[in-house]
Design an enzyme around this catalytic site. Structure first.
Site, mmCIF file in Angstrom:
data_model
loop_
_atom_site.group_PDB
_atom_site.id
_atom_site.type_symbol
_atom_site.label_atom_id
_atom_site.label_comp_id
_atom_site.label_asym_id
_atom_site.label_seq_id
_atom_site.Cartn_x
_atom_site.Cartn_y
_atom_site.Cartn_z
ATOM 1 N N ASP A 47 -10.777 2.885 3.582
ATOM 2 C CA ASP A 47 -11.513 1.777 3.138
ATOM 3 C C ASP A 47 -12.999 1.434 2.939
ATOM 4 O O ASP A 47 -12.719 0.411 2.334
ATOM 5 C CB ASP A 47 -10.862 0.695 4.996
ATOM 6 C CG ASP A 47 -9.464 0.415 4.393
ATOM 7 O OD1 ASP A 47 -9.181 0.265 3.575
ATOM 8 O OD2 ASP A 47 -9.057 0.277 5.242
ATOM 9 N N LYS A 67 0.720 -1.303 -0.085
ATOM 10 C CA LYS A 67 -0.167 -0.321 -0.003
ATOM 11 C C LYS A 67 0.486 1.491 0.134
ATOM 12 O O LYS A 67 0.637 2.273 -1.038
ATOM 13 C CB LYS A 67 -0.764 -0.290 0.970
ATOM 14 C CG LYS A 67 -2.204 -0.789 0.880
ATOM 15 C CD LYS A 67 -2.978 -1.744 2.035
ATOM 16 C CE LYS A 67 -3.810 -2.207 2.135
ATOM 17 N NZ LYS A 67 -5.283 -2.614 3.091
ATOM 18 N N GLN A 102 -4.397 -1.447 9.231
ATOM 19 C CA GLN A 102 -4.354 -2.627 8.793
ATOM 20 C C GLN A 102 -5.685 -3.701 10.091
ATOM 21 O O GLN A 102 -5.551 -3.973 11.060
ATOM 22 C CB GLN A 102 -3.617 -3.525 8.141
ATOM 23 C CG GLN A 102 -3.032 -3.935 7.644
ATOM 24 C CD GLN A 102 -3.332 -4.139 6.031
ATOM 25 O OE1 GLN A 102 -4.076 -3.383 5.752
ATOM 26 N NE2 GLN A 102 -4.033 -5.654 6.155
HETATM 27 N N1 GUN Z 1 -7.353 -6.634 5.824
HETATM 28 C C1 GUN Z 1 -7.714 -7.791 4.894
HETATM 29 N N2 GUN Z 1 -7.852 -6.678 3.763
HETATM 30 C C2 GUN Z 1 -7.585 -5.169 4.539
HETATM 31 C C3 GUN Z 1 -8.255 -4.457 3.354
HETATM 32 O O1 GUN Z 1 -8.729 -4.192 2.297
HETATM 33 N N3 GUN Z 1 -8.012 -3.033 4.480
HETATM 34 C C4 GUN Z 1 -7.781 -3.186 6.042
HETATM 35 N N4 GUN Z 1 -7.516 -1.718 6.495
HETATM 36 N N5 GUN Z 1 -7.533 -4.319 6.998
HETATM 37 C C5 GUN Z 1 -7.648 -5.147 5.418
#
Ligand code: GUN
Length: 279
Positions: free
Chosen positions: A119, A52, A96
């Site tokens: 998100d 990311k 996350q």
């Molecule tokens: N954990 C697994 N997928 C995601 C996501 O798309 N965003 C976040 N913040 N955590 C995750």
């Protein structure tokens, strides 16, 4: 042979478009920054977080990293989020998931300001999707829509079956397909005859988290099959929720794993970051 839906190529296209947009916004004096929070050091999460941050760098927005120890208290995390909510230099906040067991995930999601929730997990953003108003949309399902559209697959009027009902994928996926005028069915672990339901689908989207669960018997001849799953097999190779070797000869179009839905999630996160910047 089925049309192979190339998520790697499409995600690259999107990131290149976003890079241009960021350049334009910067030309108008608008800067962007994403705060990325990780609690603990789960190796899979570390990989996602690193990717990311790399994507941010690629499109030209700043990322701020907050790597907190596993024993961080919920209060400490919430205090950090509240500080970032108020910080005018930060326009996106991402924590996350999963967070350690001693924290309430819902409380954390609720604390992120909806206008910085890139998100798309906050109930305000989920609610906006339900009633058709503007808000941030969960990245993986938004990525699936882009895969379909950019591969020339018609959605309106099609029978779409979504297998899986998670808050992050299944539910928003169904709502997005509805918004695109598909006729949508959501299936799950208690669905009576899953095979028969799946076999009705013109577009079958699978997000169940079970390796190779969807075999050829589940798929109508010529259907589009989108595989959201990703699993590491004993031989070290990756596979999805769909048995690709079996299903590919039956399908009209299909996403591979890896290289299908996976790369789209980060591309759509970047899309949300640019939207946050532009707002
Ligand atoms: N954990 C697994 N997928 C995601 C996501 O798309 N965003 C976040 N913040 N955590 C995750």
């Amino acid at each position: 042979m089925a049309q192979l839906i190339d998520g790697k190529k499409i995600s690259q296209e999107i990131k290149d478009e976003l890079k241009e947009k960021v350049k334009e916004l910067k030309g108008q004096g608008i800067e962007g920054a994403l705060a990325v929070i990780q609690v603990g050091s789960d190796p899979a999460s570390s990989v996602y977080v690193r990717n990311k941050k790399r994507a941010c760098e690629y499109i030209g927005i700043r990322s701020e990293s907050y790597e907190l120890p596993e024993d961080t208290t919920e209060k400490e995390l919430l205090t950090l989020i509240e500080k970032l909510n108020k910080d005018p230099k930060i326009n996106g906040i991402l924590c996350q998931l999963p967070v350690p067991a001693h924290m309430d995930e819902n409380k954390i999601i609720r604390t992120i300001a909806p206008e910085k929730d890139v998100d798309g997990f906050h109930t305000q953003n989920v609610g906006a999707l339900v009633v058709g108003q503007q808000g941030f949309v969960s990245c993986t399902p938004a990525g699936v829509i882009q895969l379909l559209k950019r591969s020339g697959i018609e959605i309106a009027g099609k029978n779409c079956v979504v297998v899986g009902r998670s808050n992050i994928v299944g539910k928003p996926m169904a709502l997005l397909m509805l918004r695109e005028n598909a006729t949508v069915t959501i299936c799950h672990s208690r669905t009576a005859d899953l095979k028969a339901m799946c076999k009705q689908a013109d577009i079958l989207i699978v997000a169940v988290g079970k390796p190779k669960m969807i075999t050829a018997e589940y798929v109508k001849e010529g259907a589009t099959v989108i595989d959201v799953g990703i699993h590491r097999q004993e031989d070290g190779k990756l596979c999805g929720d769909v048995d690709f070797e079996q299903v590919e000869p039956v399908a009209g179009a299909i996403t591979p794993v890896p290289g299908g839905v996976g790369p789209m999630t980060i591309a759509m996160l970047m899309n949300n970051c640019v939207e946050a910047m532009a707002r």
